[in-house]
Design an enzyme around this catalytic site. Sequence first.
Site, PDB file in Angstrom:
ATOM      1  N   GLU A 356       1.158  -1.200   0.083  1.00  0.00           N
ATOM      2  CA  GLU A 356       0.123  -0.539   0.198  1.00  0.00           C
ATOM      3  C   GLU A 356       1.000   1.021   0.281  1.00  0.00           C
ATOM      4  OE1 GLU A 356      -3.914   1.792   2.389  1.00  0.00           O
ATOM      5  OE2 GLU A 356      -2.632   0.434   3.536  1.00  0.00           O
ATOM      6  N   HIS A 381      -4.392  -5.367  -0.354  1.00  0.00           N
ATOM      7  CA  HIS A 381      -4.145  -3.837  -1.491  1.00  0.00           C
ATOM      8  C   HIS A 381      -2.962  -4.443  -2.421  1.00  0.00           C
ATOM      9  CE1 HIS A 381      -6.307  -0.821   1.144  1.00  0.00           C
ATOM     10  NE2 HIS A 381      -5.490  -1.146   2.406  1.00  0.00           N
TER      11      HIS A 381
END
Length: 507
Positions: A356, A381
């Site tokens: 992320e 993510h």
Amino acid sequence: MAAPSFSGTSWGCLILVLLLYWAHVCLGVPDPHVRARLMQEEASRRTGGRVLLTESEQKLSERLHKLKEQEIAGPQFPPMMHFFEAQPFIQRSPIFSLLQRMPKGAALHVHDFSLVSVDWLVKNVTYRPYCYICFTKDQSVRFLFSAQQPLPRPQCSTWTLLETLRAKVGNVTDLDNSLIGNLTLFTADPGAAYPSQDMVWKKFEQTFIVTLGLVTYAPVFKEYFYRGLQELYMDNVMYLELRALLPKTYELDGSMHDRFWSLRTYQEVSRQFVADHPDFLGTRIIFTVHRGLNDSQVKEAVKMAISMQKTYPEVMAGFDLVGREDSGRSLWYFREALSLPVDLGITLPYFFHAGETDLQGTEVDGNLLDALLFNTSRIGHGFALPHHPVAKELSRKMGVAIEICPISNQVLKLVSDLRNHPAAVLMSEGHPLVISSDDPAVFGATGLSYDFYEVFVGIGGMSSNLGTLKELAINSLRYSSLSPQQKEEALALWQKKWDKFVVENSQ
């Protein structure tokens, strides 16, 4: 659903087609049949590219295609706008309306303190008796339920009953809107309010501190979770895996409950919700701690996770570290703590946030590879994954799905135009993906429909179709932590819902 593999025969055919193509190119006469074969091969590799659609599904897919053409040609195209500005246009979209009705399977990446819309929190919870508020020196607020005047807190004003404050102020609506503003990132001008990632993350993490005093009040804790399941259910989500800090909760007299009480309460409330809604499959908890802790603290948390899993195996799914990666410690820093289950001969599933970030070459940029080396079940993510070909190939071979949360990535300033989201590359390759919403309440969203819209219309573009949506919904159950038998039962129930949805919307 595992990523499609290509046999030696199919690769041989592709190589032959490529050779024929380049032979024609060298002659200056491209063969349209070869071109068509190559385009077909590319389309088949996309997410949903090998999903066979029924006649009714094809009709619905064609309808969606026409609607998407109109959306792209319109004066405002929501995926290229900040979500706070795009939301009204999304809500008016006929595609969004269809997606709200679509059975979406499971929400696999949602955090505990951002599960329920902040409107409900303010207009319901803060109007209850014994709710106190104080105002901090950094222009924020804190809440606390108490049977008597709470003790003073540093950097905070005198505690005041909200009931008393509302009786004094002239405009209760303005006060409530101010409280909502402390619980969400929403603003009319996000570019001016959050000029950098540091600024938006500071406010983002502040919202959870504000929420803490409301949600950790034991009676609210139960109702909040039930309400969260209701909001998911109303958005046609049938199963939840919740990232939860499992905080200590408190009663009106100040007495405290431990983390085991919180986990047990999640299980009890989930069971009650399933009893009330038999077509909802339940909840499992991924215990989380902040990555700002040190190694010894995380080691204690891992021990706690092992104990919880032993005591409540049905509801306890595994462990994760949360918080901003760029300012936190790397997974490799915690290698001793994270190796503890293996050292003890115990299996503790991991569901690591990793990638992320939009910074390449930093220490935390190695989290993707380390997450896989620690045998993570999924990756939260994975925004940076296309920059790591080895990690990308490894995650595909291991069948580790990436939890894509597009609105979160945009609001937290990793990407501005969602057509440029790295998941577009992963979708074009048919990489294992699931769609989730991360912290919907903080972003002013609910359920999964908004994120599905951004993926289907923006990230997938004109290449995505009903097969894309179908595979993503199936993925959410296939890559869940449910047992193999539970997955099959879940998929059978989802298929019935899907068939009904297709029939009702393909006319």
